[in-house]
Design a protein around this motif. Sequence first.
Motif, short mmCIF file in Angstrom:
data_model
loop_
_atom_site.label_atom_id
_atom_site.label_comp_id
_atom_site.label_asym_id
_atom_site.label_seq_id
_atom_site.Cartn_x
_atom_site.Cartn_y
_atom_site.Cartn_z
N ILE A 139 0.65 -1.08 -0.04
CA ILE A 139 0.14 0.15 0.07
C ILE A 139 0.95 1.32 -0.07
N GLY A 140 1.82 1.11 0.88
CA GLY A 140 2.78 2.43 0.72
C GLY A 140 3.31 3.02 -0.50
N ARG A 141 3.52 2.21 -1.37
CA ARG A 141 4.15 2.43 -2.69
C ARG A 141 3.16 3.15 -3.58
N VAL A 142 1.86 2.72 -3.38
CA VAL A 142 0.80 3.56 -4.22
C VAL A 142 -0.22 4.29 -3.40
N ALA A 143 -0.02 4.53 -2.35
CA ALA A 143 -1.01 5.47 -1.65
C ALA A 143 -1.22 6.85 -1.74
N THR A 144 -2.29 7.08 -1.70
CA THR A 144 -2.75 8.65 -1.68
C THR A 144 -3.16 9.13 -0.53
N ILE A 145 -2.74 10.16 0.12
CA ILE A 145 -3.14 10.81 1.31
C ILE A 145 -4.50 11.77 1.12
N VAL A 146 -5.48 11.29 1.47
CA VAL A 146 -6.87 11.92 1.25
C VAL A 146 -7.22 13.29 2.16
N SER A 147 -7.37 14.28 1.80
CA SER A 147 -7.66 15.35 2.73
C SER A 147 -8.97 15.25 3.41
N PRO A 148 -9.08 15.72 4.44
CA PRO A 148 -10.68 15.74 5.06
C PRO A 148 -11.78 16.09 4.14
N ARG A 149 -11.40 17.37 3.46
CA ARG A 149 -12.57 17.94 2.48
C ARG A 149 -12.74 16.73 1.49
N ASP A 150 -11.90 16.20 0.85
CA ASP A 150 -12.13 15.03 -0.08
C ASP A 150 -12.84 13.78 0.30
N ALA A 151 -12.50 13.61 1.94
CA ALA A 151 -13.05 12.58 2.35
C ALA A 151 -14.60 12.61 2.69
N LEU A 152 -14.71 13.74 3.06
CA LEU A 152 -16.08 14.11 3.07
C LEU A 152 -17.05 14.15 1.96
#
Length: 657
Positions: free
Chosen positions: A400-413
Amino acid sequence: MRHLASTFGALALALTAAVPIHADPPARVARVSYIEGSVSLRPSSANDWVQASINYPMTSGDNIWTDQSSRAELHVGSTALQLGPQTALGVTTLDDSHFQVRIDQGEVEVRVHTSDADDAVEFDTPNGTVTLAQAGQYRVDVAADGHTSIVTVRDGQADVATATQSFALQAGQSASIDGTDNATYDVASAPAYDDLDTWSQARDAREDAAVSRQYVSTEMTGYEDLDSYGTWHSTPLYGEVWTPASVRPGWAPYRYGRWAFVQPWGWTWIDDAPWGFAPFHYGRWAYYSGQWVWVPGAVVARPVYAPALVAFVGGPRFSVSLRFGGDGGVAWFPLAPGEAYVPTYRVSDRYARNVNITNVRVTNVNVRNINVTNIQYANERVVGGVTAVPRRSFENSQAIGRVATIVSPRDALTGTVVGHTAPIAPTPASRLGRAPEDAHLTVRPPAQAFARRVVTRTADPRTVTRAPVTTVRTEPARIPVTVAHPATPTNESHSVRATPVIMKPAGRRADPVVARPVQTQPMVRTQPAVRVEPTVRAEPAVRAEPMVRAEPMVRTEPMVRTEPTVRAEPVARPAPRMQAAPALRSQPAGARPGIMEAPPQPRNEVDTRVRAEPSAAARPVTTTRVEHVAREAQPREHVSTPKVDHSKDMRRPVNHP
């Protein structure tokens, strides 16, 4: 920090038809806790071998092989198994009351830390079966040809039974069993320690000295590695918490590892960190004082294992999934203290209560009455708390760490919480728990290693049988005996061999069952049957209550910020100087719930600022209503998420202290 108000207090929900207790999965697994050299694993739901990895959860039907000059260690709670080179071991049964293992060849050190009258530990070999009657230190050696087994008791007591007789071994004794059908045995003093014994003792001493035993139960699988990779400290909000000592930048729980489909639980998280078992299958994670901390919760005698304590985000309007294109993406975040875990596999109400009881104060939970999509989750609003990957990477067990995208709270909502497991059908790679590109790393055992019959005291109706796997190279014997490949014994050979017994057997006569391997195609084991109804264990008095835990108040309208209440007395009190949870400003109706951001203050303070967002992108939620939602069993096909009509959603954001 906001938590699941609808379940943090005592829950008394309406009962519906209860699921039979025999449908519950096991409350414990065998963790692969140490690997040295080439170690291979064959899960029960797969018909091939794969390179073993740290933190893989083994269960009934799984097999493990250590190659030449290799070692491995398994942990089931406080019980440890250390495997020497060229050892073939299979887990026959692992449930709440029985741990049954078969050893076809090799050498295994066994350390039983605590002995329970309702918990049987059994090791089956081609020559006899060994039942460990007491806590202690044991060793079982089986020759490469399966003709000789040696059982050694360093401390404790073992009951040994062959196909025709039984006897007991006391501390300091060793028995050599020769033959299969009419086996003979000889009892002598325990031999001197060798390299495997010395290594095993060092591993056990490290576990005995663990400071973490003061904070969690010794039956919490994986606790023994916490001391070496983190520290414990006390907090006014969560009590005793554990913090990893060194993590990479951008680290968050459930971001560096991979997903595997492990029956009967389904999608299971396998972390890369050497300490990454207990914090990802027990307790909850919280973002506190500018860092992630693991909250183990209340101490119970035997915590219930969970495959992954996360919530998944999706839906047709989830902006991050749309960016991946094609098959879309998958996103998730860790559950926070007080947020209930709702299993999607078949469970009883008792199991649902026990799997949550350490971190959610409950009286009677029926998980089918909890609407997981209608909850305001704390970690979904933490900056850097949500992880997303392409669907293909998720379902093929890629890192997962190689392709992970960190999602902002705004996008998560913009998405919707779809449940506590991914609505994705498993693939062959996910059943093996390894990406297809890792197949070349696998070392397969000799064909005969797992094809022998073993003597067993407890017949297992769920034993998974497979055709032998083609050998890659010839393996020499580890025990200095004559290596041969005898034909399968026939009924005639039973009547011809009548070797006299060397020593008069002591103890009672056993009537073991001879289990013969059946050469059939592999079958996929579904829900394992639990033979004995697990007992709800009372919480032991391991240590004094570490703290007075604060509970967030439930409210449905914006109001003046109140301080967290004390569990013992529902009276508000002033907050401590170190802010335990960020304060939220009152927001007008229709405004987006607050987003927690990483604070610029020193490490021991929490930023209390909240950034309001436009109401057009808000995802309203309601924390005061619990609705009935039936969770289906694990998916077998790709599931599409229905569109959500937000125009009819009457939920509104809720503020909390």
